[in-house]
Design a protein around this motif. Sequence first.
Motif, PDB file in Angstrom:
ATOM      1  N   CYS A 322      21.378 -20.357  33.680  1.00 40.76           N
ATOM      2  CA  CYS A 322      21.124 -20.008  32.272  1.00 40.76           C
ATOM      3  C   CYS A 322      21.951 -18.817  31.815  1.00 40.76           C
ATOM      4  O   CYS A 322      22.352 -17.974  32.611  1.00 40.76           O
ATOM      5  CB  CYS A 322      19.640 -19.724  32.068  1.00 40.76           C
ATOM      6  SG  CYS A 322      18.656 -21.219  32.290  1.00 40.76           S
ATOM      7  N   HIS A 327      15.067 -16.602  31.330  1.00 38.19           N
ATOM      8  CA  HIS A 327      14.686 -17.803  30.569  1.00 38.19           C
ATOM      9  C   HIS A 327      13.869 -18.731  31.473  1.00 38.19           C
ATOM     10  O   HIS A 327      14.309 -19.091  32.572  1.00 38.19           O
ATOM     11  CB  HIS A 327      15.969 -18.486  30.054  1.00 38.19           C
ATOM     12  CG  HIS A 327      15.757 -19.873  29.559  1.00 38.19           C
ATOM     13  ND1 HIS A 327      16.036 -20.985  30.317  1.00 38.19           N
ATOM     14  CD2 HIS A 327      15.272 -20.322  28.372  1.00 38.19           C
ATOM     15  CE1 HIS A 327      15.751 -22.067  29.609  1.00 38.19           C
ATOM     16  NE2 HIS A 327      15.292 -21.692  28.438  1.00 38.19           N
ATOM     17  N   HIS A 330      13.798 -18.093  35.108  1.00 41.17           N
ATOM     18  CA  HIS A 330      14.989 -18.215  35.962  1.00 41.17           C
ATOM     19  C   HIS A 330      15.658 -16.856  36.126  1.00 41.17           C
ATOM     20  O   HIS A 330      15.988 -16.206  35.145  1.00 41.17           O
ATOM     21  CB  HIS A 330      16.002 -19.198  35.341  1.00 41.17           C
ATOM     22  CG  HIS A 330      15.436 -20.552  35.090  1.00 41.17           C
ATOM     23  ND1 HIS A 330      15.682 -21.271  33.945  1.00 41.17           N
ATOM     24  CD2 HIS A 330      14.625 -21.329  35.857  1.00 41.17           C
ATOM     25  CE1 HIS A 330      15.049 -22.442  34.009  1.00 41.17           C
ATOM     26  NE2 HIS A 330      14.406 -22.493  35.157  1.00 41.17           N
TER      27      HIS A 330
HETATM   28 ZN    ZN Z   1      16.583 -20.866  32.307  1.00 34.75          ZN
END
Ligand code: ZN
Length: 470
Positions: A322, A327, A330
Amino acid sequence: MTSTVIRNGRVVTAVDDYVADVLMENGRIVCIGEALQVGAHVAEVDATGMLVLPGGVDCHTHLENTFGESTTADDFRSGTKAAAFGGTTTIVDFAFQGRDVGVMQAIEAARGRAEGKAAVDYGFHLITTHVDDQALADLKLAIRNEGVTSFKMFMAYPGKVMVDDAAIFRAMRLVGQHGGVISLHAENGIVIEQLIREALDAGHTAPKYHGITRPALMEGEATHRGIKLAELAEAPVYFVHLSAREALAQVVEARDRGIPAFAETCPHYLFFDESAYEDDGFDVAKFVMSPPLRSKEAQRDLWRALKFDDLQVIATDHCPYCMKEGHLGHLKQKPFGKDDFSKIPNGAPGLEARMTVIYDGGVRPGLISLNRYVELTATAPAKIFGLFPRKGTIAVGSDADIVIFNPDERHVISAKTHHSDCDYTLFEGREVQGRVKKVFLRGEMIVDGDAWYGRDGSGAFLKRGETVMF
Ligand code: ZN
Ligand code: URP
Ligand code: ZN
Ligand code: ZN
């Protein structure tokens, strides 16, 4: 188990193109014909005006793969859902044999990542990072007993996953004798490491330097070396994510001499070029994948090679990290390397967009034919990786993995509407013509327009067979 007949669609395989009905029963295709007579228990799907295609086979994905400190943003749940919505019903992902992990343990761990989550069928290549007598004996068992018949080895990333030429040669010799295939990540890792060090010493830390430090010449050099090792070992070789003209020239030369060399390229190399690295900003991290994007001339050559069978496969190398740290929880994603491009986790998403962007940008402008599209995205990967004719075609006896595709419908690709857990797509905002409408996995409808009927764990592990040479 349901029985379904798909009526009046234009059935397209690597070699066929005709209007017919396709009857699916007990997970397989049982009859293809005109105006098929079926019992009242059989569900009917009208495919008039639609393409009826074999489910896509993406033989290069990284779901919940950990490289260094970073784990890819899609696991088998989100990744296989994204695959299905994109018209792909089979993936081949990776099992990782680290220094302290045996071959069998690695395969078991990989199966554990998928079981109960995968919604499309899957197999694994084994990433082989050390080769000794024990590992070689285990590779043989992996082929014979586990249905893991392909092995990826890295000529890049020294000190991490790179193996030396002797290891590649030994593995090729053994795997070739037993009907398997070695895949190579072909870049000269030692020289690239030197270029990275020089760039960082000069204060060049921005993502754009990723591209500059991985020259096409060094992909060409490693591809040449890989072919020579395969020749010596009398074994087939498959090059993953081929991007450079210099590498392509080596594959062409080898194939012209009758050497069983195969290669894939990926959508990002076909639609983006090195001008993406002209920007000083962090957004360029989206394009930090290895090998990097190449010239416009290389892109043109890749399309031509796909058309004339110098390249055999379009796979995604779906390796999503990402752009925003944290996000969906993650961590250590692209921003991990914001002050040092060499720490940006390498890879880009592509699994969900593949079938659509290649149709829109390859078939529609006439760069490849419709038959060749099916061959590149389904049939050839199924053959090379021991899944054909169960997967990769529409034929009596094959698994009923079928995509109903509307060749006329337009839509706009966006991370806001995709099903991957990655927070970006390289194709953001691209308007494309051609849309996946319905997807069947072994006869069960798992996608119907925007609706999802797939189930966690409905995807099956595929024991694969021998590479089919062609
Ligand atoms: Zn992510
Ligand atoms: O940048 C890439 N390609 N990342 C995924 C791992 C690999 O080398 O295929
Ligand atoms: Zn690679
Ligand atoms: Zn990869």
